[in-house]
Design an enzyme around this catalytic site. Structure first.
Site, PDB file in Angstrom:
ATOM      1  N   GLU A  14     -20.678 -47.903  -4.622  1.00  0.00           N
ATOM      2  CA  GLU A  14     -20.365 -46.563  -4.128  1.00  0.00           C
ATOM      3  C   GLU A  14     -19.106 -46.036  -4.809  1.00  0.00           C
ATOM      4  O   GLU A  14     -18.360 -46.776  -5.431  1.00  0.00           O
ATOM      5  CB  GLU A  14     -20.231 -46.526  -2.598  1.00  0.00           C
ATOM      6  CG  GLU A  14     -19.689 -47.776  -1.970  1.00  0.00           C
ATOM      7  CD  GLU A  14     -19.823 -47.792  -0.445  1.00  0.00           C
ATOM      8  OE1 GLU A  14     -20.627 -47.048   0.115  1.00  0.00           O
ATOM      9  OE2 GLU A  14     -19.089 -48.570   0.177  1.00  0.00           O
TER      10      GLU A  14
ATOM     11  N   ASP B 117     -12.318 -42.626   2.875  1.00  0.00           N
ATOM     12  CA  ASP B 117     -12.119 -42.390   1.439  1.00  0.00           C
ATOM     13  C   ASP B 117     -11.324 -41.120   1.109  1.00  0.00           C
ATOM     14  O   ASP B 117     -11.578 -40.066   1.701  1.00  0.00           O
ATOM     15  CB  ASP B 117     -13.473 -42.201   0.741  1.00  0.00           C
ATOM     16  CG  ASP B 117     -14.520 -43.191   1.163  1.00  0.00           C
ATOM     17  OD1 ASP B 117     -14.216 -44.133   1.893  1.00  0.00           O
ATOM     18  OD2 ASP B 117     -15.679 -42.990   0.751  1.00  0.00           O
TER      19      ASP B 117
ATOM     20  N   SER C 173     -18.612 -38.704   0.793  1.00  0.00           N
ATOM     21  CA  SER C 173     -17.637 -38.585  -0.302  1.00  0.00           C
ATOM     22  C   SER C 173     -18.131 -37.791  -1.498  1.00  0.00           C
ATOM     23  O   SER C 173     -19.335 -37.689  -1.744  1.00  0.00           O
ATOM     24  CB  SER C 173     -17.199 -39.972  -0.745  1.00  0.00           C
ATOM     25  OG  SER C 173     -16.385 -40.514   0.267  1.00  0.00           O
TER      26      SER C 173
ATOM     27  N   ARG D 246     -25.111 -41.847  -3.414  1.00  0.00           N
ATOM     28  CA  ARG D 246     -23.979 -41.097  -2.863  1.00  0.00           C
ATOM     29  C   ARG D 246     -22.726 -41.129  -3.738  1.00  0.00           C
ATOM     30  O   ARG D 246     -22.578 -41.950  -4.613  1.00  0.00           O
ATOM     31  CB  ARG D 246     -23.640 -41.606  -1.473  1.00  0.00           C
ATOM     32  CG  ARG D 246     -23.312 -43.082  -1.362  1.00  0.00           C
ATOM     33  CD  ARG D 246     -23.012 -43.421   0.116  1.00  0.00           C
ATOM     34  NE  ARG D 246     -22.758 -44.839   0.312  1.00  0.00           N
ATOM     35  CZ  ARG D 246     -23.691 -45.753   0.532  1.00  0.00           C
ATOM     36  NH1 ARG D 246     -24.962 -45.396   0.567  1.00  0.00           N
ATOM     37  NH2 ARG D 246     -23.371 -47.024   0.703  1.00  0.00           N
TER      38      ARG D 246
HETATM   39  N1  DQQ Z   1     -17.657 -43.837   2.592  1.00  0.00           N
HETATM   40  C1  DQQ Z   1     -18.357 -42.601   2.594  1.00  0.00           C
HETATM   41  C2  DQQ Z   1     -19.474 -42.760   1.644  1.00  0.00           C
HETATM   42  C3  DQQ Z   1     -18.981 -43.817   0.753  1.00  0.00           C
HETATM   43  C4  DQQ Z   1     -18.280 -44.751   1.669  1.00  0.00           C
HETATM   44  C5  DQQ Z   1     -18.832 -42.285   3.983  1.00  0.00           C
HETATM   45  C6  DQQ Z   1     -17.257 -45.639   1.038  1.00  0.00           C
HETATM   46  O1  DQQ Z   1     -19.777 -41.550   0.973  1.00  0.00           O
HETATM   47  O2  DQQ Z   1     -20.017 -44.402   0.032  1.00  0.00           O
HETATM   48  O3  DQQ Z   1     -17.691 -42.045   4.806  1.00  0.00           O
HETATM   49  O4  DQQ Z   1     -16.255 -46.037   1.930  1.00  0.00           O
END
Ligand code: DQQ
Length: 476
Positions: free
Chosen positions: A205, A24, A85, A144
């Site tokens: 997310e 991300d 993220s 998150r």
């Molecule tokens: N990637 C992150 C998370 C998110 C997800 C972890 C989405 O924080 O929810 O690398 O691709």
């Protein structure tokens, strides 16, 4: 140390780290004339583990310079298993990152005192230690990707979660100081039993929330189960500071290769979004290649009065254009090839305008070997009103996803205007300023470079086509 051979599928005008894993985009912020991009990064290899925040800087949204890693998991800290993220804000002159520490998923802060180079984790982290107690049981700990904005003298945050067995959740918080957060309730709750117009699955997310064109735009990325990533969903609607009332819904970027987008409101007012371009080849192929993931092109977002999406690549990308080739006024018929006089390349922008009868089916052949053994087709079908990226013959490799990616598009009697970006394994298509369809393809043959027009059913007229080779973003 393993040194991987150069991989001809590595994009040249899409941002990515020199090697290893990225996912991300994070923490986008414009600061003293520069754009700062952070991103989910594993410096240890081309796979998702112990995620750091990579960092890069640009003056023009197109060319990037790598900066030192911004966030590294702290052993024994709330982010010991990864810095997932989040976003960045300007807190009265203090650049501040608000991100997800794992495990469990909590909200952490970091600040910089030296112009965004070095980041200090805030001692108050985690500033939110988990989901609100009243809904915690149903979230399964999914909590998150904080996204924070300032409104009416307060900080507001949305964060992704779920209500188990019901659907995704975007939770809404408010704070006077980024440290003390009050939970206000869900900004939006999903219903996973609803398939129309877009199925929003089990968990949401990476929420983003912006005022846009007199309305509000909410988008998030929908997940079916951990690791099963679907697509980014948007809602346009009205927000009164507390309640969001959605009235239009759709997919932000089609094709299931673009995920976890994050947008930035530029100082000039444009809302620009980037997403993670996932790979569509096996984990073993990614490990063998030594790299995985790229950032999409920057795209401006807008809303029509009815809440429908407007989406275009940013004008700054024109800086990459080399000497163009033009074609115009061709009456196209099925069964013929060679319309574009040997046009070829794997780092290209193509702008084309077609006029077609309602039942016509036509488009472009891309990354095609001279004998057609490998080829990717971009097809518009009037009867089904769909734009499709057909990857079934894109690659001779057994290791890749060869699915057909589709997006609904009504021409309403008008022309089809395409902007197509081909960057080795990345294809991004913008149509009529209304949709973006992104896909990943992995031709194996060095001569899979051809571009041609393709007509399955006419009549179709090519009004104009211009093709530019595009230069790499690192050659400066
Ligand atoms: N990637 C992150 C998370 C998110 C997800 C972890 C989405 O924080 O929810 O690398 O691709």
């Amino acid at each position: 140390m393993i040194v991987n051979a150069p991989d001809r599928r590595q994009p040249r005008f899409h941002f990515r780290p020199a090697q290893n894993w990225m996912n991300d985009p994070n923490g986008l912020i414009q600061w003293q004339g520069q754009y700062h991009l952070f991103y989910q990064y594993n410096p240890a290899g081309p796979y998702h583990a112990r995620i750091h925040w990579g960092h890069a800087v640009s003056r023009d949204l197109v060319h990037w310079e790598h900066w030192p890693v911004a966030l590294t998991p702290t052993p024994g800290g709330p982010d010991q298993d990864g810095c997932w993220s989040g976003c960045a804000v300007d807190n009265a002159g203090v650049p501040t990152l608000i991100y997800t520490g794992v495990h469990p998923q909590v909200v952490c802060l970091a600040t910089s005192a030296d112009g965004l180079r070095r980041w200090d984790k805030h001692p108050a982290s985690p500033v939110i230690a988990g989901p609100p107690p009243e809904i915690a049981a149903g979230t399964g700990g999914h909590f998150r990707d904080p996204f924070v904005w300032r409104e009416a003298g307060q900080w507001h945050m949305v964060i992704g979660s779920q209500a188990a067995g019901r659907g995704g959740l975007v939770l809404h918080y408010r704070s006077p100081d980024l440290l003390r957060w009050e939970y206000l309730g869900p900004l939006l709750a999903g219903d996973a039993t609803q398939a129309e117009p877009v199925w929003t699955a089990a968990m949401w997310e990476c929420p983003n929330f912006f005022a846009l064109d007199g309305q509000h735009l909410l988008f998030f990325s929908a997940q079916t189960a951990p690791g099963e990533l679907l697509y980014p969903v948007y809602y346009a609607g009205a927000f009164d500071g507390q309640r969001f009332q959605p009235r239009a819904q759709g997919i932000l970027v089609h094709g299931q290769s673009f995920y976890a987008p994050l947008a930035l409101r530029l100082d000039d007012g444009r809302l620009v979004v980037w997403g993670w371009l996932k790979e569509a080849r096996s984990e073993a192929a990614q490990r063998a290649a030594g790299w995985s993931g790229a950032l999409s092109l920057p795209m401006t977002l807008g809303l029509t009065p009815a809440g429908e999406l407007r989406i275009e690549p940013v004008a700054e990308l024109q800086a990459l254009r080399q000497a163009p080739r033009h074609f115009a006024e061709l009456a196209l018929s099925p069964g013929r090839a060679g319309w574009l006089d040997g046009l070829h390349g794997d780092c290209l922008e193509i702008e084309a305008v077609f006029e077609a009868s309602p039942e016509a089916e036509f488009g472009l052949q891309l990354l095609a070997a001279p004998d057609g053994q490998e080829q990717t087709r971009l097809i518009y079908a009037g009867r089904t009103q769909r734009l499709s990226l057909e990857a079934d013959q894109a690659s001779l490799s057994p290791d890749v996803d060869r699915g057909v990616r589709r997006a609904p598009l009504s021409l309403a009697g008008g022309a089809l205007r395409l902007r197509v970006f081909v960057d080795r394994s990345v294809i991004e298509v913008f149509a009529n300023g209304r949709l973006c369809l992104a896909g990943r393809v992995y031709p194996t043959r060095p001569d899979s470079l051809g571009v041609d027009l393709l007509v399955r059913q006419g009549p179709v007229r090519l009004k104009s086509l211009t093709a530019w080779p595009l230069s790499a973003i690192w050659e400066r």
